[in-house]
Write a protein that holds these residues in place. Sequence first.
Motif, PDB file in Angstrom:
ATOM      1  N   ASP A 106       0.827  -1.621  -0.060  1.00 40.75           N
ATOM      2  CA  ASP A 106       0.176   0.182  -0.030  1.00 40.75           C
ATOM      3  C   ASP A 106       0.651   1.216  -0.060  1.00 40.75           C
ATOM      4  OD1 ASP A 106       1.022   0.124   2.785  1.00 40.75           O
ATOM      5  OD2 ASP A 106      -0.855  -0.676   3.097  1.00 40.75           O
ATOM      6  N   ASN A 126      -0.929  -4.199  -6.874  1.00 42.50           N
ATOM      7  CA  ASN A 126      -1.232  -3.623  -5.663  1.00 42.50           C
ATOM      8  C   ASN A 126      -1.915  -2.849  -5.125  1.00 42.50           C
ATOM      9  OD1 ASN A 126       0.927  -5.033  -3.651  1.00 42.50           O
ATOM     10  ND2 ASN A 126       2.095  -4.875  -5.581  1.00 42.50           N
ATOM     11  N   ARG A 127      -1.327  -2.075  -4.102  1.00 44.23           N
ATOM     12  CA  ARG A 127      -2.772  -0.669  -3.444  1.00 44.23           C
ATOM     13  C   ARG A 127      -1.810   0.394  -3.480  1.00 44.23           C
ATOM     14  NH1 ARG A 127      -5.289  -4.887   0.765  1.00 44.23           N
ATOM     15  NH2 ARG A 127      -6.365  -6.611  -1.138  1.00 44.23           N
ATOM     16  N   LEU A 146       3.397  -0.216 -13.108  1.00 42.17           N
ATOM     17  CA  LEU A 146       2.861  -0.024 -12.102  1.00 42.17           C
ATOM     18  C   LEU A 146       1.474   0.142 -12.325  1.00 42.17           C
ATOM     19  CD1 LEU A 146       4.366   3.244 -10.891  1.00 42.17           C
ATOM     20  CD2 LEU A 146       4.141   1.457  -9.327  1.00 42.17           C
ATOM     21  N   ASN A 149      -3.423  -0.485 -10.130  1.00 44.80           N
ATOM     22  CA  ASN A 149      -2.817   0.756  -8.685  1.00 44.80           C
ATOM     23  C   ASN A 149      -3.086   0.648  -8.384  1.00 44.80           C
ATOM     24  OD1 ASN A 149      -0.781  -0.671  -6.920  1.00 44.80           O
ATOM     25  ND2 ASN A 149       0.363  -0.932  -8.929  1.00 44.80           N
ATOM     26  N   ASN A 172      -5.391   1.869 -13.688  1.00 42.17           N
ATOM     27  CA  ASN A 172      -5.460   3.170 -11.905  1.00 42.17           C
ATOM     28  C   ASN A 172      -6.194   4.276 -12.430  1.00 42.17           C
ATOM     29  OD1 ASN A 172      -3.110   2.461 -10.310  1.00 42.17           O
ATOM     30  ND2 ASN A 172      -2.081   2.620 -12.449  1.00 42.17           N
TER      31      ASN A 172
END
Length: 176
Positions: A106, A126-127, A146, A149, A172
């Motif tokens: 995170d 991911n976060r 990335l 996310n 995203n």
Amino acid sequence: QLRSLEVNDEPLAEFPHAILRKGAPLEVLTLSNVGLKQWPKDMGLLTELRALDVSENALKTLPEALTSFGKLEILRANENAIVHIPDDIGRLRNLHTVELRKNKIDGIPESIGALRELVTLDLGTNRIPSLPASFFDLSKLKTLSLQNNLLDKVPDELARLGALETLLLQTNPATR
């Protein structure tokens, strides 16, 4: 002397502690999809480690001893349940490849900017909501993932990553 240990797709009842003797010359350790849930306390004895791959396990953390692996060049821990990158990851000055795809991370610590040899960074799925200011000091970074996310904007500072050849940002909030 054992320099490389690779175990893939075979459940381990427990971590192979025999390899963790002081001064062990182990340089490559791969324990992928073996059901690993936690790190042994004496993991820091692997001071010669150059490559670590613990992908596809059930790890929730990276080992506390990670930053004592001063020779580490490759870190792969994809498809676990890792939430946090150690704040002092920047001490791993030889890292050129970091893959932490499909975890629950995170945030990225400010010390990431000290990884001056980093060429490949995969933090996809991911976060992660934002990138620290030091991130844009990664002057050798060629591949950055990335995607998937929680980035709500594409930072203008990405233009400072002059070596960047591949940038993956899809899925995203900023790219929707």
